[in-house]
Design an enzyme around this catalytic site. Structure first.
Site, mmCIF file in Angstrom:
data_model
loop_
_atom_site.group_PDB
_atom_site.id
_atom_site.type_symbol
_atom_site.label_atom_id
_atom_site.label_comp_id
_atom_site.label_asym_id
_atom_site.label_seq_id
_atom_site.Cartn_x
_atom_site.Cartn_y
_atom_site.Cartn_z
ATOM 1 N N HIS A 261 0.802 -1.235 0.000
ATOM 2 C CA HIS A 261 0.000 0.000 0.000
ATOM 3 C C HIS A 261 0.828 1.275 0.000
ATOM 4 O O HIS A 261 0.289 2.368 0.044
ATOM 5 C CB HIS A 261 -0.988 0.009 1.173
ATOM 6 C CG HIS A 261 -0.325 0.211 2.515
ATOM 7 N ND1 HIS A 261 0.230 -0.815 3.235
ATOM 8 C CD2 HIS A 261 -0.151 1.311 3.267
ATOM 9 C CE1 HIS A 261 0.722 -0.351 4.367
ATOM 10 N NE2 HIS A 261 0.513 0.946 4.414
HETATM 11 C C1 UD1 Z 1 -2.372 5.509 5.664
HETATM 12 C C2 UD1 Z 1 -1.104 6.009 6.308
HETATM 13 C C3 UD1 Z 1 -0.019 4.947 6.228
HETATM 14 C C4 UD1 Z 1 -0.515 3.647 6.823
HETATM 15 C C5 UD1 Z 1 -1.827 3.229 6.180
HETATM 16 C C6 UD1 Z 1 -2.345 2.043 6.909
HETATM 17 C C7 UD1 Z 1 -0.708 8.437 6.138
HETATM 18 C C8 UD1 Z 1 0.035 9.491 5.435
HETATM 19 N N1 UD1 Z 1 -0.597 7.207 5.626
HETATM 20 O O1 UD1 Z 1 -2.105 5.295 4.290
HETATM 21 O O2 UD1 Z 1 1.106 5.372 6.969
HETATM 22 O O3 UD1 Z 1 0.458 2.665 6.607
HETATM 23 O O4 UD1 Z 1 -2.775 4.301 6.296
HETATM 24 O O5 UD1 Z 1 -3.293 1.331 6.190
HETATM 25 O O6 UD1 Z 1 -1.360 8.688 7.113
HETATM 26 N N2 UD1 Z 1 -9.410 4.634 1.336
HETATM 27 C C9 UD1 Z 1 -10.642 4.015 1.246
HETATM 28 N N3 UD1 Z 1 -11.262 3.667 2.413
HETATM 29 C C10 UD1 Z 1 -10.760 3.907 3.640
HETATM 30 C C11 UD1 Z 1 -9.521 4.559 3.705
HETATM 31 C C12 UD1 Z 1 -8.844 4.911 2.561
HETATM 32 O O7 UD1 Z 1 -11.136 3.770 0.165
HETATM 33 O O8 UD1 Z 1 -11.394 3.559 4.659
HETATM 34 C C13 UD1 Z 1 -8.708 4.977 0.066
HETATM 35 C C14 UD1 Z 1 -9.034 6.385 -0.419
HETATM 36 O O9 UD1 Z 1 -9.054 6.354 -1.822
HETATM 37 C C15 UD1 Z 1 -7.811 7.171 0.021
HETATM 38 C C16 UD1 Z 1 -6.698 6.144 -0.057
HETATM 39 O O10 UD1 Z 1 -7.299 4.910 0.297
HETATM 40 O O11 UD1 Z 1 -7.572 8.290 -0.757
HETATM 41 C C17 UD1 Z 1 -5.527 6.432 0.862
HETATM 42 O O12 UD1 Z 1 -5.957 6.597 2.210
HETATM 43 P P1 UD1 Z 1 -5.079 7.479 3.237
HETATM 44 O O13 UD1 Z 1 -5.632 7.390 4.613
HETATM 45 O O14 UD1 Z 1 -4.852 8.845 2.685
HETATM 46 O O15 UD1 Z 1 -3.666 6.802 3.193
HETATM 47 P P2 UD1 Z 1 -3.260 5.264 3.232
HETATM 48 O O16 UD1 Z 1 -2.627 4.939 1.926
HETATM 49 O O17 UD1 Z 1 -4.408 4.467 3.702
HETATM 50 N N1 UDP Z 2 -4.003 -6.014 8.814
HETATM 51 C C1 UDP Z 2 -5.274 -6.604 8.890
HETATM 52 N N2 UDP Z 2 -5.884 -6.989 7.718
HETATM 53 C C2 UDP Z 2 -5.290 -6.854 6.495
HETATM 54 C C3 UDP Z 2 -4.000 -6.263 6.438
HETATM 55 C C4 UDP Z 2 -3.398 -5.843 7.624
HETATM 56 O O1 UDP Z 2 -5.816 -6.770 9.975
HETATM 57 O O2 UDP Z 2 -5.906 -7.241 5.482
HETATM 58 C C5 UDP Z 2 -3.365 -5.555 10.069
HETATM 59 C C6 UDP Z 2 -2.004 -6.144 10.351
HETATM 60 O O3 UDP Z 2 -2.096 -7.359 11.075
HETATM 61 C C7 UDP Z 2 -1.349 -5.044 11.170
HETATM 62 C C8 UDP Z 2 -1.938 -3.772 10.605
HETATM 63 O O4 UDP Z 2 -3.121 -4.169 9.921
HETATM 64 O O5 UDP Z 2 -1.734 -5.159 12.536
HETATM 65 C C9 UDP Z 2 -0.955 -3.125 9.645
HETATM 66 O O6 UDP Z 2 -1.570 -2.073 9.003
HETATM 67 P P1 UDP Z 2 -1.052 -1.476 7.630
HETATM 68 O O7 UDP Z 2 -0.186 -2.460 6.920
HETATM 69 O O8 UDP Z 2 -2.247 -0.965 6.947
HETATM 70 O O9 UDP Z 2 -0.240 -0.204 8.104
HETATM 71 P P2 UDP Z 2 1.281 0.055 8.534
HETATM 72 O O10 UDP Z 2 1.615 -0.841 9.657
HETATM 73 O O11 UDP Z 2 2.130 -0.159 7.314
HETATM 74 O O12 UDP Z 2 1.280 1.490 8.911
#
Ligand code: UD1
Ligand code: UDP
Length: 366
Positions: free
Chosen positions: A210
């Site tokens: 991601h």
């Molecule tokens: C965010 C965090 C990242 C973390 C990740 C965990 C920041 C800068 N990034 O990244 O550090 O590892 O979360 O998963 O805070 N979206 C949906 N549904 C949701 C949420 C997001 O569709 O419930 C889609 C939207 O199109 C959105 C995109 O995902 O624009 C990115 O979401 P965003 O929260 O901006 O950043 P992540 O890539 O999720």
């Molecule tokens: N995770 C989950 N379901 C998924 C993918 C990840 O429950 O399909 C959990 C995973 O076990 C961990 C957390 O989400 O606890 C990690 O989140 P993510 O990779 O989104 O973010 P990051 O740690 O990179 O910020």
């Protein structure tokens, strides 16, 4: 004493669950410690948010700022405005932020600028050195205004000391994400896809991607996934896809008989899959910590990590972002040559308890 606990994105929910539990334990013991759970709404899909509250038994948030998705600045601005409003109506004594997402940084700034509210950063001090990642900026900004740092490693302590943070502000306590892992391990649940795809113990690979650098360009994503398919020896590849990645993956049109693209999984199902996997290939930060504790080989598609102990002590290895690094790593995995790893210091399931005991002592609540 009133503590605000901030959570916005998937990994935050996993980190706050044991902190809330530790506060409730102290409340039951008669300590004057109250909390408000503030959900910023950064993640909002049921599969990215609601499911974690249900599975991890996290109480419903007292407030949801409902900021939704947006650019970095839009999201930061909306969270700051929403949280400031709440603080102006009723300030708290301490704001606890966790991790490194936009919600972490935005709420720490809002708290500090409203009446200089004290900020505690759980997972403070970690650094990747990669300023192209929004998370690194979030970490640096948050830590520049944090009062109390609860750290996951001695490397984090050193990073903070180098930045001029005073010794007495740093508390090396371990990792709350691992508190949740240990607590929930007996409840890990076989996902329905297990039987559907005929998965077998140690007979498949879990992948997650991601990071913007890996998934925001169609060509990069396609090349990475193709290399993984080519290197996998036909072993099932289970790929729960983050919403950020989903649309782009669709445009690549990639299909393979051993590639199973599924929706994000609940925590209990996801970690059941990880615990029984042959290996994990990922660009997540949190997953490198969980694989380290469960002793599962982990390949990370990044050039740097803010969690070096997952590589030096644990089972994680940085492959970089060049797709050509995937095949040699899989060869070593299949040859049985992956390192075994150990569990980092203080990742023992008792971190949240230590955090709350420290807070009680800092604020002389007993
Ligand atoms: C965010 C965090 C990242 C973390 C990740 C965990 C920041 C800068 N990034 O990244 O550090 O590892 O979360 O998963 O805070 N979206 C949906 N549904 C949701 C949420 C997001 O569709 O419930 C889609 C939207 O199109 C959105 C995109 O995902 O624009 C990115 O979401 P965003 O929260 O901006 O950043 P992540 O890539 O999720
Ligand atoms: N995770 C989950 N379901 C998924 C993918 C990840 O429950 O399909 C959990 C995973 O076990 C961990 C957390 O989400 O606890 C990690 O989140 P993510 O990779 O989104 O973010 P990051 O740690 O990179 O910020």
């Amino acid at each position: 004493m009133l503590i605000d606990i901030i959570a916005g994105a998937r990994p935050n929910f996993i980190k706050i669950a044991p902190i809330i539990e530790a506060i409730e334990t102290q409340q039951n013991a008669g300590v004057n410690i109250q909390y408000r759970l503030v959900h910023t709404g950064q993640h909002y899909d049921k599969k990215m948010s609601g499911d974690f509250f249900e599975q991890l038994n996290i109480p419903a948030p007292h407030y949801n700022l409902e900021v939704g998705s947006g650019t970095q600045a839009e999201q930061t601005g909306k969270i700051m405005v929403g949280y400031e409003k709440l603080l102006l109506e009723k300030p708290c004594d301490l704001c606890i932020v966790v991790g490194d997402v936009t919600s972490t940084m935005a709420c720490s700034i809002a708290a500090k600028k409203v009446n200089n509210i004290k900020v505690a950063h759980v997972e403070g001090g970690i650094r990747s050195g990669d300023w192209t990642m929004p998370e690194e900026i979030n970490r640096i900004v948050t830590d520049s205004i944090t009062d109390y740092f609860f750290t996951t490693s001695k490397v984090a302590n050193m990073n903070l000391q180098k930045a001029g943070v005073k010794h007495e502000q740093i508390f090396f306590v371990g990792n709350t994400m691992i508190d949740t892992l240990y607590k929930q391990m007996p409840r890990f649940a076989k996902p329905v896809i297990w039987d559907k795809y005929g998965l077998q113990e140690k007979g498949y690979i879990v992948m997650t991607l991601h990071r913007p650098n890996n998934v925001d360009s169609k060509e990069t994503l396609k090349e990475l996934v193709m290399e993984i398919i080519d290197a996998s020896n036909g072993l099932p590849l289970v790929f729960p896809v983050h919403p950020r990645t989903a649309k782009m993956l669709e445009t690549t049109g990639i299909e393979a008989s051993n590639l199973y693209v599924i929706e994000p999984l609940g925590y209990l199902e996801f970690n059941y899959l990880v615990k029984n996997a042959k290996a994990v290939i990922t660009d997540s930060g949190g997953i490198t910590e969980e694989t380290t504790v469960m002793g599962i080989p982990c390949m990370t598609l990044r050039n740097s990590t803010e969690r070096p102990e997952t590589c030096t002590v644990g089972t994680n290895e940085l492959l970089g972002t060049n797709p050509k690094s995937v095949a040699p790593a899989f060869e070593r995995l299949f040859a049985g040559e992956w390192k075994k790893g150990e569990i980092p210091e203080l990742w023992d399931g008792k971190t949240a308890e230590r955090i709350i005991k420290n807070i009680i002592s800092i604020f002389t609540l007993n």
